[in-house]
Design a protein around this motif. Structure first.
Motif, mmCIF file in Angstrom:
data_model
loop_
_atom_site.group_PDB
_atom_site.id
_atom_site.type_symbol
_atom_site.label_atom_id
_atom_site.label_comp_id
_atom_site.label_asym_id
_atom_site.label_seq_id
_atom_site.Cartn_x
_atom_site.Cartn_y
_atom_site.Cartn_z
ATOM 1 N N THR A 173 -4.750 6.734 -5.865
ATOM 2 C CA THR A 173 -5.305 6.692 -4.508
ATOM 3 C C THR A 173 -4.234 6.599 -3.429
ATOM 4 O OG1 THR A 173 -5.609 4.277 -4.533
ATOM 5 C CG2 THR A 173 -7.441 5.640 -5.334
ATOM 6 N N SER A 174 -2.962 6.548 -3.817
ATOM 7 C CA SER A 174 -1.878 6.516 -2.839
ATOM 8 C C SER A 174 -1.518 7.926 -2.392
ATOM 9 C CB SER A 174 -0.633 5.851 -3.436
ATOM 10 O OG SER A 174 -0.847 4.485 -3.708
ATOM 11 N N VAL A 175 -1.312 8.105 -1.108
ATOM 12 C CA VAL A 175 -0.805 9.388 -0.617
ATOM 13 C C VAL A 175 0.575 9.631 -1.204
ATOM 14 C CG1 VAL A 175 -0.113 10.677 1.447
ATOM 15 C CG2 VAL A 175 -2.190 9.288 1.484
ATOM 16 N N VAL A 176 1.419 8.586 -1.205
ATOM 17 C CA VAL A 176 2.725 8.632 -1.869
ATOM 18 C C VAL A 176 2.895 7.313 -2.619
ATOM 19 C CG1 VAL A 176 5.217 8.823 -1.589
ATOM 20 C CG2 VAL A 176 3.706 10.100 -0.060
ATOM 21 N N TRP A 177 3.118 7.387 -3.930
ATOM 22 C CA TRP A 177 3.265 6.167 -4.731
ATOM 23 C C TRP A 177 4.732 5.786 -4.830
ATOM 24 C CZ3 TRP A 177 3.595 4.096 -10.093
ATOM 25 C CH2 TRP A 177 2.873 2.904 -10.230
ATOM 26 N N GLY A 178 5.354 5.612 -3.647
ATOM 27 C CA GLY A 178 6.749 5.207 -3.591
ATOM 28 C C GLY A 178 6.878 3.699 -3.519
ATOM 29 N N MET A 179 6.459 3.117 -2.394
ATOM 30 C CA MET A 179 6.544 1.666 -2.222
ATOM 31 C C MET A 179 5.742 0.899 -3.274
ATOM 32 S SD MET A 179 6.475 1.529 1.952
ATOM 33 C CE MET A 179 5.810 -0.124 1.986
ATOM 34 N N PRO A 180 4.453 1.208 -3.456
ATOM 35 C CA PRO A 180 3.726 0.467 -4.492
ATOM 36 C C PRO A 180 4.267 0.755 -5.886
ATOM 37 C CG PRO A 180 2.348 2.218 -3.578
ATOM 38 C CD PRO A 180 3.564 2.121 -2.717
ATOM 39 N N GLY A 181 4.726 1.981 -6.113
ATOM 40 C CA GLY A 181 5.288 2.324 -7.412
ATOM 41 C C GLY A 181 6.560 1.561 -7.710
ATOM 42 N N ALA A 182 7.411 1.384 -6.681
ATOM 43 C CA ALA A 182 8.650 0.631 -6.873
ATOM 44 C C ALA A 182 8.346 -0.820 -7.238
ATOM 45 C CB ALA A 182 9.503 0.690 -5.606
ATOM 46 N N ALA A 183 7.356 -1.414 -6.552
ATOM 47 C CA ALA A 183 6.973 -2.795 -6.860
ATOM 48 C C ALA A 183 6.370 -2.897 -8.255
ATOM 49 C CB ALA A 183 5.981 -3.301 -5.820
ATOM 50 N N LEU A 207 0.828 -1.200 0.000
ATOM 51 C CA LEU A 207 0.000 0.000 0.000
ATOM 52 C C LEU A 207 0.864 1.252 0.000
ATOM 53 C CD1 LEU A 207 -2.716 -1.098 2.618
ATOM 54 C CD2 LEU A 207 -2.635 -1.532 0.145
ATOM 55 N N THR A 208 0.212 2.395 0.004
ATOM 56 C CA THR A 208 0.845 3.710 -0.059
ATOM 57 C C THR A 208 2.039 3.856 0.872
ATOM 58 O OG1 THR A 208 0.418 6.065 0.341
ATOM 59 C CG2 THR A 208 -0.911 4.501 1.575
ATOM 60 N N GLY A 209 3.071 4.553 0.408
ATOM 61 C CA GLY A 209 4.223 4.793 1.270
ATOM 62 C C GLY A 209 5.422 5.325 0.525
ATOM 63 N N MET A 210 6.303 6.021 1.252
ATOM 64 C CA MET A 210 7.548 6.520 0.684
ATOM 65 C C MET A 210 8.537 5.379 0.493
ATOM 66 S SD MET A 210 8.407 9.949 2.855
ATOM 67 C CE MET A 210 7.146 11.142 3.283
ATOM 68 N N GLY A 211 9.528 5.605 -0.360
ATOM 69 C CA GLY A 211 10.624 4.675 -0.514
ATOM 70 C C GLY A 211 10.281 3.482 -1.381
ATOM 71 N N SER A 212 11.035 2.394 -1.209
ATOM 72 C CA SER A 212 10.849 1.198 -2.034
ATOM 73 C C SER A 212 10.756 -0.062 -1.187
ATOM 74 C CB SER A 212 12.008 1.067 -3.031
ATOM 75 O OG SER A 212 13.241 0.921 -2.349
ATOM 76 N N ASP A 213 10.580 0.079 0.116
ATOM 77 C CA ASP A 213 10.496 -1.088 0.989
ATOM 78 C C ASP A 213 9.374 -2.008 0.522
ATOM 79 O OD1 ASP A 213 11.161 -2.710 3.134
ATOM 80 O OD2 ASP A 213 9.900 -1.613 4.555
ATOM 81 N N GLY A 214 9.628 -3.298 0.508
ATOM 82 C CA GLY A 214 8.660 -4.265 0.025
ATOM 83 C C GLY A 214 8.939 -4.759 -1.380
ATOM 84 N N MET A 215 9.688 -3.981 -2.150
ATOM 85 C CA MET A 215 9.950 -4.380 -3.535
ATOM 86 C C MET A 215 10.873 -5.595 -3.599
ATOM 87 S SD MET A 215 12.491 -4.055 -6.086
ATOM 88 C CE MET A 215 13.370 -2.506 -5.842
ATOM 89 N N ARG A 216 11.961 -5.595 -2.828
ATOM 90 C CA ARG A 216 12.880 -6.741 -2.868
ATOM 91 C C ARG A 216 12.217 -7.988 -2.288
ATOM 92 N NH1 ARG A 216 16.072 -2.334 -1.763
ATOM 93 N NH2 ARG A 216 17.790 -1.959 -3.235
ATOM 94 N N GLY A 217 11.502 -7.823 -1.183
ATOM 95 C CA GLY A 217 10.778 -8.956 -0.628
ATOM 96 C C GLY A 217 9.696 -9.446 -1.565
#
Length: 397
Positions: free
Chosen positions: A359-369, A331-341
Motif C-alpha cells: 500500500t506504499s507509493v514508495v516502500w523506501g522509508m518504511p522498508g528501511a525501518a 509511512l510511505t516515502g523515498m529514502g531511509s529517513d526515520g530509520m535511525r530515529g
C-alpha cells in the motif's frame, strides 16, 4: 486506481530499455535544462520536449511516454487541465507536476495530485542560483527513476493499469537530494519478503509521532481521519517531507480530515494533547523538555538525510522527552529517513510500526525501518489507524 499486490498472479515484466520521458513546460530554459539532465542518464531518454499542455494531449498517443514532467502554468492548456486528458489517453502514465512555490500553485498541485498525478516537484525561482538548480536536478531525476521502477516492475497485463498506487496521492515536493546512481532503482528498492517484526514494548505510549514522504499526505489524511480518540488524549507530531507553503496547506487538510486542531509547529510552543503539530517546510522539528512541559524546538540547520524537515530529528528528540512512551509510525516515502530515529525509539523502550509494501507509493522509508528489524508491525494503510487506537487504549499485542 489499483495496486500491484505482492504475490500477484500477473507476470512481472522487467524492462531494460530507457524510460521514455516527455517534458512539458512553456519555458524554453526549463525545457532545455530538464532535457539535458534526463538525456545524461543512461536509463532515461527524452522522447518529447513540448511547450503547452495541448501539444502534450495531441501527441501523447504517438509519443507513448512512461513519464511526463508537466508544468502547471502554460498557454493554450495548463497543466491541471491537461492532466485528466493525458491520463484518459494513457492511464498508466506517471505525471510529475512541476511549478514554482506559490500558495496558488501549491493548491493547484494538491488538486492535481488528487486527480491522479504521481508526484510534485518545486521549480527554483531562478536557474541562476546553482544550489537551487542542483537540488531541482537531483530531486527530479530521483523521482523519475523511482516511479520509473514501478513501470519496469509493472504487471504485463494491459488491463492492469496504474499499478503503483492504491489511491490518488498528494505527494511531497522535497525529497533526498543525493546524486542518484546511474542504474535503475528497481534493483535497490527494499522488499517485504522475509522481514521479521519484534514484540511490542509493554510500556504505555504517551505520544504519537508520524514520519512520511512520497505519497505521505494522502496516507496521512487516511490515518488521522480515524485517530480522534488518540488525538484527544495524546500529542500527535508529524514530519512530512515538504517545502514551505505546502506544509501550510497540508496542515489545513489534516485539520479538516481529523476534525481536530492542526497547524505548523511554532518554535517554543508547548506540546499538548488534542492538537496535531506539523513540521513546517524548510525547518527541522524537535521536542525538548522545559520544566514540566514538552516544547517545540525548530531549527534551520543543514538537511538531515538530505531532507529538511527530516524525520530522524523528531524521532530521536522525542525519546529524550517521552522515553519508553514514544510511539512512531513510518509511512510511505523515498529514502531511509526515520530509520535511525526509529532505532533510538526502540532502544529507549518505545515502539515503531510501518506501512506495508503493497500500500506504499514508495516502500523506501518504511522498508528501511522494516529491514532494520525495529518494527513491531508492518501493516496495510487501512489497518494502521485502528491498530494505533487499540495500542493507545491499552492493547499491547
Amino acid at each position: 486506481m489499483s495496486i500491484a499486490l505482492a504475490g500477484s498472479h500477473f507476470p512481472i515484466a522487467v524492462r531494460h530499455e530507457p524510460l521514455r520521458v516527455m517534458v512539458v513546460d512553456d519555458s524554453a530554459v526549463i525545457r532545455g535544462l530538464v532535457s539535458r539532465w534526463i538525456g545524461a542518464e543512461p536509463d532515461m531518454e527524452v522522447v518529447a520536449s513540448l511547450r503547452t499542455g495541448l501539444e502534450a494531449v495531441n501527441q501523447i498517443e504517438r509519443i507513448k511516454p512512461d513519464v511526463a514532467v508537466l508544468d502547471i502554468e502554460m498557454p493554450e492548456l495548463d497543466g491541471i487541465s491537461a492532466l485528466p486528458r493525458l491520463l484518459a489517453k494513457k492511464r498508466d502514465l506517471i505525471v510529475i507536476m512541476a511549478s514554482t512555490l506559490t500558495r496558488r500553485n501549491a493548491e493547484i498541485s494538491f488538486k492535481a495530485l488528487s486527480l491522479g498525478a504521481s508526484d510534485y516537484i518545486p521549480k527554483p525561482e531562478t536557474t541562476r542560483e546553482p544550489a537551487a538548480a542542483e537540488i531541482f536536478h537531483h530531486d527530479l531525476i530521483q523521482k523519475i527513476r523511482t516511479f520509473g521502477a514501478k513501470v519496469r516492475r509493472a504487471p504485463a497485463s494491459p488491463s492492469h493499469t496504474r499499478p503503483f498506487t492504491a489511491q490518488p496521492t498528494l505527494a511531497p515536493a522535497q525529497e533526498p537530494t543525493q546524486r542518484p546512481v546511474s542504474h535503475p532503482v528497481a534493483s535497490a528498492l527494499p522488499t517485504q519478503a522475509n522481514v521479521k517484526t519484534r514484540p511490542f514494548s509493554p510500556h504505555a505510549p504517551r505520544v504519537l509521532l508520524i514520519g512520511s514522504s512520497t505519497g505521505g499526505p494522502q496516507a496521512l489524511m487516511s490515518v488521522v481521519t480515524e485517530l480522534g480518540a488518540v488525538i484527544d488524549r495524546f500529542p500527535v507530531l508529524i514530519t512530512q517531507h515538504m517545502p514551505p507553503t505546502f506544509t501550510t496547506i497540508l496542515a489545513e487538510h489534516l485539520a479538516r480530515s481529523s476534525k481536530r486542531p492542526a497547524h505548523e509547529a511554532i518554535d517554543g510552543e508547548a506540546v499538548k494533547p488534542g492538537t496535531i503539530y506539523l513540521a513546517p517546510g524548510g525547518r527541522h522539528m524537535r521536542v525538548v523538555r522545559h520544566g514540566a512541559d514538552a516544547v517545540i524546538a525548530l531549527d534551520d540547520g543543514p538537511p538531515v538525510n538530505f531532507c529538511k524537515p527530516a524525520v530522524d530529528p523528531l524521532f530521536t528528540s522525542a525519546t529524550e522527552v517521552w522515553q519508553t512512551g514514544t510511539f512512531a509510525a513510518i509511512l510511505t516515502g523515498m529514502g531511509s529517513d526515520g530509520m535511525r530515529g526509529g532505532k533510538d525509539i526502540v532502544a529507549a523502550g518505545g515502539n515503531v510500526i510501518a506501512q506495508d509494501e503493497a500500500t506504499s507509493v514508495v516502500w523506501g522509508m518504511p522498508g528501511a525501518a522494516a529491514n532494520a528489524g525495529i518494527c513491531s508491525a508492518i501493516l496495510p494503510l487501512i489497518q494502521i489507524a485502528p491498530r494505533i487506537v487499540r495500542l493507545f487504549a491499552g492493547d499491547r499485542s
